[in-house]
Scaffold this motif. Structure first.
Motif, PDB file in Angstrom:
ATOM      1  N   LEU A 209       0.730  -1.110   0.016  1.00  0.00           N
ATOM      2  CA  LEU A 209       0.030   0.024   0.049  1.00  0.00           C
ATOM      3  C   LEU A 209       0.916   1.076   0.025  1.00  0.00           C
ATOM      4  CD1 LEU A 209      -2.639  -0.983   2.603  1.00  0.00           C
ATOM      5  CD2 LEU A 209      -2.922  -0.936   0.041  1.00  0.00           C
ATOM      6  N   LEU A 210       2.031   1.292   0.692  1.00  0.00           N
ATOM      7  CA  LEU A 210       2.905   2.412   0.716  1.00  0.00           C
ATOM      8  C   LEU A 210       4.372   2.303   0.049  1.00  0.00           C
ATOM      9  CD1 LEU A 210       2.300   2.848   4.534  1.00  0.00           C
ATOM     10  CD2 LEU A 210       1.135   4.100   2.762  1.00  0.00           C
ATOM     11  N   GLY A 211       4.147   1.286  -1.039  1.00  0.00           N
ATOM     12  CA  GLY A 211       5.426   1.273  -1.740  1.00  0.00           C
ATOM     13  C   GLY A 211       5.568  -0.243  -2.062  1.00  0.00           C
ATOM     14  N   ARG A 212       6.374  -0.669  -3.162  1.00  0.00           N
ATOM     15  CA  ARG A 212       6.720  -2.070  -3.526  1.00  0.00           C
ATOM     16  C   ARG A 212       7.999  -2.564  -3.368  1.00  0.00           C
ATOM     17  NH1 ARG A 212       2.676  -5.250  -3.427  1.00  0.00           N
ATOM     18  NH2 ARG A 212       4.015  -6.561  -4.846  1.00  0.00           N
ATOM     19  N   GLU A 213       8.835  -1.468  -3.021  1.00  0.00           N
ATOM     20  CA  GLU A 213      10.503  -1.816  -2.713  1.00  0.00           C
ATOM     21  C   GLU A 213      10.430  -2.943  -1.707  1.00  0.00           C
ATOM     22  OE1 GLU A 213      10.171   2.400  -4.232  1.00  0.00           O
ATOM     23  OE2 GLU A 213       9.061   1.219  -2.668  1.00  0.00           O
ATOM     24  N   ASP A 214       9.877  -2.589  -0.722  1.00  0.00           N
ATOM     25  CA  ASP A 214       9.911  -3.798   0.512  1.00  0.00           C
ATOM     26  C   ASP A 214       9.555  -5.212   0.211  1.00  0.00           C
ATOM     27  OD1 ASP A 214      10.492  -1.698   2.806  1.00  0.00           O
ATOM     28  OD2 ASP A 214       8.655  -1.217   1.440  1.00  0.00           O
ATOM     29  N   ALA A 215       8.782  -5.431  -0.495  1.00  0.00           N
ATOM     30  CA  ALA A 215       8.340  -6.587  -1.049  1.00  0.00           C
ATOM     31  C   ALA A 215       8.884  -7.282  -2.200  1.00  0.00           C
ATOM     32  CB  ALA A 215       6.604  -6.822  -1.277  1.00  0.00           C
ATOM     33  N   GLU A 216       9.181  -6.298  -2.962  1.00  0.00           N
ATOM     34  CA  GLU A 216       9.731  -6.849  -4.363  1.00  0.00           C
ATOM     35  C   GLU A 216      11.303  -6.999  -4.318  1.00  0.00           C
ATOM     36  OE1 GLU A 216       8.200  -4.353  -7.328  1.00  0.00           O
ATOM     37  OE2 GLU A 216       6.223  -5.314  -7.159  1.00  0.00           O
TER      38      GLU A 216
END
Length: 319
Positions: A209-216
């Motif tokens: 929800l607040l950015g994809r960098e953490d998961a991807e």
């Protein structure tokens, strides 16, 4: 152990002098700096410090403050609490010589007192900081900045760059490098190595929800390092992980994504005791975790315990 005295206008050389006069600096250290500045500073503060000029660290003798005198500054160049291009250039020279001696084995490692980046940039426009300069001298491209206290060690994926550049540096290879360097150093210090990795975004992205960098980007690296056998977890929200590490004893080290994510909480919990370590070097390098403090320099007000903490950690790393 080498101590570089730092910018002559700041608190670095003052702390060295006051620590020595108080009997809290042993005979197992050698200062890299300028005798003229140290002598002038001792007179200013009315300190009784026997200063001995040497050319090589092997010439050090007990009962003296042994100084490898680089003769970069004279007594006339002593400008307390004032920005000085000469002092900035000289501070870089102290670090260069001490690093060379550490690489050759003439000293066990180096403890650096603070430089003033603005002053040094007046003669060296591309100068970024101690960490980057020493890494360049050592030919070590993969280094990281770590802050340590008695409670936790914190390493940084990036340090002295803009926030926009810090985000660009959140790459799988860089995150993996910092995790591995952190694990190695924490184990050298005799601690367990439970590493928490911070997310980049608020709440570690909150499921995208607040950015994809953490998961991807970050999460796959953590999974891969865990598969290699490291005790690493995350990405954790940066706003709670320090509490979990310090108050709940869940982690021994934290990997942060950028400078202020790690520095702000560490300077809150250990401003006078935190130590800066450059990890990934072929030499031992620690530093006090404060700046030149021109606002109080050469007034006898600066706390001196940070130097002892940096020395203690340097000797631990040097074995």
């Amino acid at each position: 152990m080498a101590i570089t005295m730092g910018d002559a206008s700041g608190v670095g050389p003052e702390i060295v002098l006051r620590r020595y006069e108080a009997g809290q600096l042993g005979d197992d250290v050698v200062v890299y700096g300028d005798v003229g500045i140290l002598a002038a500073g001792a007179r200013l503060l009315r300190l009784d410090v026997p200063i001995r000029t040497i050319r090589e660290p092997s010439a050090a003798a007990a009962g003296w403050l042994n100084v490898v005198d680089l003769e970069a500054l004279s007594t006339a160049d002593f400008t307390p609490a004032r920005l000085s291009a000469k002092a900035g250039r000289a501070a870089r020279e102290y670090v260069g010589r001490a690093t060379s001696d550490a690489l050759s084995g003439a000293v066990a490692g180096i403890v650096t007192m603070p430089m003033n980046k603005e002053a040094t940039q007046l003669s060296t426009p591309g100068f970024v900081g101690h960490t980057e300069y020493i890494a360049e001298l050592c030919g070590s491209p993969d280094v990281a900045m770590m802050l340590t206290t008695n409670d936790v060690a914190v390493a940084h994926v990036s340090a002295h760059v803009s926030l926009a550049e810090a985000i660009r540096r959140v790459t799988p290879s860089r995150i993996a490098t910092v995790i591995r360097l952190t694990d190695e150093v924490v184990r050298r210090l005799g601690s367990a190595s439970r590493i928490a990795v911070c997310g980049l975004n608020p709440h570690a992205g909150e499921n995208g929800l607040l950015g994809r960098e953490d998961a991807e980007i970050i999460a796959p690296v953590i999974a891969a390092e865990r598969a290699r056998g490291l005790d690493v977890s995350g990405p954790h929200p940066a706003d709670t992980v320090f509490y979990q590490a310090i108050h709940n004893d869940r982690f021994d080290a934290i990997v942060c994504m950028y400078h202020d994510q790690g520095h702000a909480p560490m300077k809150l919990v250990g401003f006078e005791t935190a130590v800066n370590v450059t990890i990934g070097l072929p030499i031992v390098r620690t530093s006090v975790d404060h700046g030149t403090a021109f606002d109080i320099a050469w007034q006898g007000k600066a706390f001196t315990g940070s130097l002892q903490a940096a020395l203690d950690l340097a000797w631990s790393l040097a074995g």
